[in-house]
Design a protein around this motif. Sequence first.
Motif, PDB file in Angstrom:
ATOM      1  N   SER A 165       0.826  -1.209   0.000  1.00 53.31           N
ATOM      2  CA  SER A 165       0.000   0.000   0.000  1.00 53.31           C
ATOM      3  C   SER A 165       0.863   1.263   0.000  1.00 53.31           C
ATOM      4  CB  SER A 165      -0.941   0.009   1.205  1.00 53.31           C
ATOM      5  OG  SER A 165      -0.212  -0.027   2.425  1.00 53.31           O
ATOM      6  N   GLU A 166       1.939   1.263   0.787  1.00 58.16           N
ATOM      7  CA  GLU A 166       2.800   2.452   0.870  1.00 58.16           C
ATOM      8  C   GLU A 166       3.490   2.744  -0.463  1.00 58.16           C
ATOM      9  OE1 GLU A 166       2.764  -0.037   2.976  1.00 58.16           O
ATOM     10  OE2 GLU A 166       2.981   0.629   5.066  1.00 58.16           O
ATOM     11  N   THR A 167       3.831   1.681  -1.207  1.00 56.83           N
ATOM     12  CA  THR A 167       4.536   1.856  -2.480  1.00 56.83           C
ATOM     13  C   THR A 167       3.592   1.843  -3.688  1.00 56.83           C
ATOM     14  OG1 THR A 167       4.950  -0.534  -2.612  1.00 56.83           O
ATOM     15  CG2 THR A 167       6.663   0.828  -1.585  1.00 56.83           C
ATOM     16  N   LYS A 168       2.295   1.740  -3.392  1.00 54.39           N
ATOM     17  CA  LYS A 168       1.263   1.728  -4.442  1.00 54.39           C
ATOM     18  C   LYS A 168       1.593   0.693  -5.518  1.00 54.39           C
ATOM     19  CE  LYS A 168       0.052   6.602  -3.697  1.00 54.39           C
ATOM     20  NZ  LYS A 168      -0.089   7.945  -4.322  1.00 54.39           N
ATOM     21  N   THR A 169       1.919  -0.506  -5.048  1.00 55.89           N
ATOM     22  CA  THR A 169       2.332  -1.557  -5.967  1.00 55.89           C
ATOM     23  C   THR A 169       1.141  -2.330  -6.507  1.00 55.89           C
ATOM     24  OG1 THR A 169       4.482  -1.845  -4.900  1.00 55.89           O
ATOM     25  CG2 THR A 169       3.672  -3.695  -6.205  1.00 55.89           C
ATOM     26  N   GLY A 170       1.027  -2.334  -7.829  1.00 59.83           N
ATOM     27  CA  GLY A 170       0.124  -3.234  -8.523  1.00 59.83           C
ATOM     28  C   GLY A 170       1.000  -4.325  -9.102  1.00 59.83           C
ATOM     29  N   GLN A 171       1.198  -4.258 -10.428  1.00 58.05           N
ATOM     30  CA  GLN A 171       2.202  -5.131 -11.048  1.00 58.05           C
ATOM     31  C   GLN A 171       3.606  -4.680 -10.653  1.00 58.05           C
ATOM     32  OE1 GLN A 171       1.602  -7.825 -12.604  1.00 58.05           O
ATOM     33  NE2 GLN A 171       3.418  -8.361 -13.814  1.00 58.05           N
ATOM     34  N   GLN A 172       3.794  -3.347 -10.566  1.00 58.29           N
ATOM     35  CA  GLN A 172       5.061  -2.739 -10.191  1.00 58.29           C
ATOM     36  C   GLN A 172       4.779  -1.559  -9.240  1.00 58.29           C
ATOM     37  OE1 GLN A 172       7.646  -4.572 -10.610  1.00 58.29           O
ATOM     38  NE2 GLN A 172       8.841  -3.654 -12.280  1.00 58.29           N
ATOM     39  N   PRO A 173       5.783  -1.121  -8.482  1.00 56.60           N
ATOM     40  CA  PRO A 173       5.555   0.003  -7.582  1.00 56.60           C
ATOM     41  C   PRO A 173       5.440   1.323  -8.340  1.00 56.60           C
ATOM     42  CG  PRO A 173       7.869  -0.580  -7.593  1.00 56.60           C
ATOM     43  CD  PRO A 173       7.160  -1.644  -8.394  1.00 56.60           C
ATOM     44  N   ASP A 174       4.718   2.277  -7.752  1.00 57.69           N
ATOM     45  CA  ASP A 174       4.724   3.635  -8.264  1.00 57.69           C
ATOM     46  C   ASP A 174       6.073   4.259  -7.905  1.00 57.69           C
ATOM     47  OD1 ASP A 174       3.069   6.208  -9.104  1.00 57.69           O
ATOM     48  OD2 ASP A 174       4.221   6.701  -7.305  1.00 57.69           O
ATOM     49  N   PRO A 175       6.843   4.736  -8.866  1.00 60.75           N
ATOM     50  CA  PRO A 175       8.193   5.233  -8.569  1.00 60.75           C
ATOM     51  C   PRO A 175       8.240   6.322  -7.500  1.00 60.75           C
ATOM     52  CG  PRO A 175       7.920   4.954 -10.933  1.00 60.75           C
ATOM     53  CD  PRO A 175       6.566   4.748 -10.311  1.00 60.75           C
ATOM     54  N   ASN A 176       7.316   7.255  -7.549  1.00 62.23           N
ATOM     55  CA  ASN A 176       7.324   8.334  -6.566  1.00 62.23           C
ATOM     56  C   ASN A 176       6.970   7.827  -5.170  1.00 62.23           C
ATOM     57  OD1 ASN A 176       8.008  10.287  -8.495  1.00 62.23           O
ATOM     58  ND2 ASN A 176       5.856  10.652  -9.022  1.00 62.23           N
ATOM     59  N   ALA A 177       5.975   6.946  -5.104  1.00 65.37           N
ATOM     60  CA  ALA A 177       5.590   6.379  -3.812  1.00 65.37           C
ATOM     61  C   ALA A 177       6.715   5.519  -3.250  1.00 65.37           C
ATOM     62  CB  ALA A 177       4.311   5.561  -3.962  1.00 65.37           C
ATOM     63  N   LEU A 178       7.386   4.783  -4.114  1.00 67.13           N
ATOM     64  CA  LEU A 178       8.511   3.951  -3.678  1.00 67.13           C
ATOM     65  C   LEU A 178       9.631   4.818  -3.117  1.00 67.13           C
ATOM     66  CD1 LEU A 178      10.069   1.240  -3.560  1.00 67.13           C
ATOM     67  CD2 LEU A 178      10.809   1.701  -5.912  1.00 67.13           C
ATOM     68  N   THR A 179       9.976   5.879  -3.825  1.00 67.31           N
ATOM     69  CA  THR A 179      11.044   6.762  -3.362  1.00 67.31           C
ATOM     70  C   THR A 179      10.703   7.368  -2.007  1.00 67.31           C
ATOM     71  OG1 THR A 179      11.737   7.287  -5.614  1.00 67.31           O
ATOM     72  CG2 THR A 179      12.346   8.862  -3.892  1.00 67.31           C
ATOM     73  N   ALA A 180       9.457   7.824  -1.865  1.00 69.71           N
ATOM     74  CA  ALA A 180       9.034   8.430  -0.594  1.00 69.71           C
ATOM     75  C   ALA A 180       9.103   7.418   0.545  1.00 69.71           C
ATOM     76  CB  ALA A 180       7.620   8.988  -0.738  1.00 69.71           C
ATOM     77  N   TYR A 181       8.674   6.198   0.267  1.00 70.69           N
ATOM     78  CA  TYR A 181       8.687   5.154   1.303  1.00 70.69           C
ATOM     79  C   TYR A 181      10.101   4.807   1.720  1.00 70.69           C
ATOM     80  CZ  TYR A 181       8.203   0.553   3.435  1.00 70.69           C
ATOM     81  OH  TYR A 181       8.292  -0.534   4.281  1.00 70.69           O
ATOM     82  N   LEU A 182      10.980   4.607   0.765  1.00 68.96           N
ATOM     83  CA  LEU A 182      12.357   4.237   1.086  1.00 68.96           C
ATOM     84  C   LEU A 182      13.081   5.364   1.812  1.00 68.96           C
ATOM     85  CD1 LEU A 182      13.416   2.342  -2.173  1.00 68.96           C
ATOM     86  CD2 LEU A 182      12.744   1.365   0.042  1.00 68.96           C
ATOM     87  N   GLN A 183      12.799   6.593   1.443  1.00 70.86           N
ATOM     88  CA  GLN A 183      13.408   7.723   2.147  1.00 70.86           C
ATOM     89  C   GLN A 183      12.911   7.783   3.583  1.00 70.86           C
ATOM     90  OE1 GLN A 183      12.471  11.114  -0.358  1.00 70.86           O
ATOM     91  NE2 GLN A 183      14.327  10.834  -1.612  1.00 70.86           N
ATOM     92  N   LYS A 184      11.618   7.554   3.778  1.00 68.15           N
ATOM     93  CA  LYS A 184      11.060   7.571   5.134  1.00 68.15           C
ATOM     94  C   LYS A 184      11.679   6.488   5.996  1.00 68.15           C
ATOM     95  CE  LYS A 184       6.881   5.918   5.766  1.00 68.15           C
ATOM     96  NZ  LYS A 184       6.993   4.829   6.775  1.00 68.15           N
ATOM     97  N   GLU A 185      11.905   5.306   5.413  1.00 68.09           N
ATOM     98  CA  GLU A 185      12.466   4.180   6.155  1.00 68.09           C
ATOM     99  C   GLU A 185      13.997   4.179   6.160  1.00 68.09           C
ATOM    100  OE1 GLU A 185      10.774   2.293   7.982  1.00 68.09           O
ATOM    101  OE2 GLU A 185       8.746   2.747   7.280  1.00 68.09           O
ATOM    102  N   MET A 186      14.594   5.162   5.470  1.00 67.49           N
ATOM    103  CA  MET A 186      16.056   5.255   5.364  1.00 67.49           C
ATOM    104  C   MET A 186      16.648   3.931   4.874  1.00 67.49           C
ATOM    105  SD  MET A 186      17.066   7.634   8.663  1.00 67.49           S
ATOM    106  CE  MET A 186      16.225   6.591   9.848  1.00 67.49           C
TER     107      MET A 186
END
Length: 290
Positions: free
Chosen positions: A258-279
């Motif tokens: 849900s955080e990465t908005k992944t269907g078949q693949q993650p949403d690039p912007n959501a993925l970047t935001a999630y990884l930055q938040k989790e360091m």
Amino acid sequence: MTRIVETLSEISAQYDALFVDLWGCVHNGVHALPEAVAALQQYRKEGGKVVLVTNSPRPRAGVQKQLVHFGVPDDAWDTIATSGDSARSAMFLGTVGQKVWHIGYPGDDRFFEPLHLIEDPMTIEQVPLDQAEGIVCTGPEDPLADPSVMRPQFLYAKQKGLKLLCANPDIVVDRGDVREWCAGALAKLYTEMGGESLYFGKPHPPIYDLARRRLAALGRGISDDRILAIGDGVLTDIAGAMGEDIDSLFISGGLAASETKTGQQPDPNALTAYLQKEMSSPTYTIGQLR
């Protein structure tokens, strides 16, 4: 920045071995994930070795039986390293004492079966909390109950100065569509309350030492720069790989779907935001293992 890939085969030629998480990557707690199984089978056909590295508190033999139940075929993997085996070794060496209070499912009693890999192992006795020298946690008694229900017992244990051996550092897993609490959530609570928790699964070094030994036992010496860790937990799989200086493939469609908005693949912007938040900084990311 992580690189989003479409398939494992896109990058697999760079690696001679995979350290693969199970839950959320190869199965969903109910059944095998067919695309993941096919990807691992193909990787092995090309000569790669697959080590299943799981935070399951079960012994290796127990995980193997579970894989059969879920429909994961034997030709999708070579060997297994479990948090349970790593933690059992520590328990039988006396890390939390001889008399232990066990927190876990009734079926987790196999955790206490003799371990023949250790010379002169300690005889472990399960006792009530008021008689315990330490705590062994293989998971919550009720995986759907909030971990805070353990506060009264943990307060007493902390006052006694008991160490808690955590056999599964995972906080949560998804069994199908149901999210369940794991032993890691209880260990986290105990630590937050001022108690001392000892961890033996990902992201902590003992399970990676075990995984390397399992890999070496297959008859091939493989350097860390030729190993790829695969998992859906940034706090366990990816953090562990980063700590061991091993490349990693993050499965964004697992715990963080849900955080990465992944269907078949993650949403690039959501993925970047999630990884930055989790360091977190995985080498690669894919929606699902395939």
